[in-house]
Scaffold this active site. Sequence first.
Site, PDB file in Angstrom:
ATOM      1  N   ASP A 118       0.843  -1.200   0.000  1.00 12.67           N
ATOM      2  CA  ASP A 118       0.000   0.000   0.000  1.00 12.67           C
ATOM      3  C   ASP A 118       0.880   1.253   0.000  1.00 12.67           C
ATOM      4  OD1 ASP A 118       0.583  -0.173   2.843  1.00 12.67           O
ATOM      5  OD2 ASP A 118      -1.220  -1.379   3.036  1.00 12.67           O
ATOM      6  N   ASP A 174      -4.320 -10.994   7.377  1.00 16.99           N
ATOM      7  CA  ASP A 174      -4.958 -11.258   8.656  1.00 16.99           C
ATOM      8  C   ASP A 174      -5.771 -10.085   9.193  1.00 16.99           C
ATOM      9  OD1 ASP A 174      -2.668  -9.581   9.364  1.00 16.99           O
ATOM     10  OD2 ASP A 174      -3.108 -10.152  11.427  1.00 16.99           O
TER      11      ASP A 174
END
Lengths: 192, 115
Positions: A118, A174
């Site tokens: 990101d 996760d």
Amino acid sequence: MRDCLIEPTPESTASGPLLPEIDTIVLDPKTIQRRVRQLGSQISRDYRGQELTVVCILTGAFVFACDLLRSLRLRVLAEFIAISRYSRRPTGGAVKILKDLQSDISGRNVLIVEDIVDTGLTLNYLVRNLSVRNPASMAICALLDRPELRLADIPIRYTGFNVTSQFLIGYGLDFQGKYRNLPFIATMKRLS
Amino acid sequence: MDEISDRAAITNFAHESEREFARFLDFYDIEWRYEPTCFPLERDDRGRVSLSFTPDFFLPQFNLYVELTTMKQSLVTKKNRKLRLLRQLYPEVKIKVFYGRDYRRLLFKFGQMSA
């Protein structure tokens, strides 16, 4: 291939979720596996006749790296590295390597494998850190790319899928340490 | 708390989200400057600046300005107009805008807040 955008298929969105907190399956197992095999073929072609050190960034990339490694038709050395994540708790601090490589990468072709990129700040740190170890070459393979959040202009040679800023779980990704085992990538109801 | 984190603590930010972002940058050893540049966007008949834009951060390492937009939609619209003008008048300036949802999800990833 950088322009493989996620377009949920009717079969993936309509399939019954295994867990009630899962909202939408945005990448089903078949789509993921097909793309991983494509990446494996591409990397195998690019490094034909050469040895490759694959550096898996723990923990998120381990599922992707395992599948990718098995799709490579090369002589490969698998390595793992873990770096600390930003957190308000405990106070401050700086990024550091928690688990370092076992081998010397000097003179070797290195492929860094990441689950999702990101801001690019993690990879920016890692590339700087590994560069001083004098590898022959270094490239990045990311399963997911989220370019709209990019700060560091990190060249990603191999990208699985481009994604938007939605929070994703599964296939190594996760939420509070859970859901890494899911064979698909999905959004969560509480976050949508 | 180390010296770098102290800088984020003592800087007079307009919003706490900016302080958090500064800490995030500090963690990755990314140099930042807070509101270092004011870009004139419009001038009145006398040539005085009537509209300007000051991005929140400048990251010298990436030659990149960053604007955090965590405010309500009506103000976002106004800011988007400024961003359009900035890109028209200063095409060489690189700027990244983090909208509220993106920024919250980014921090959520690191366990800072709910998305």
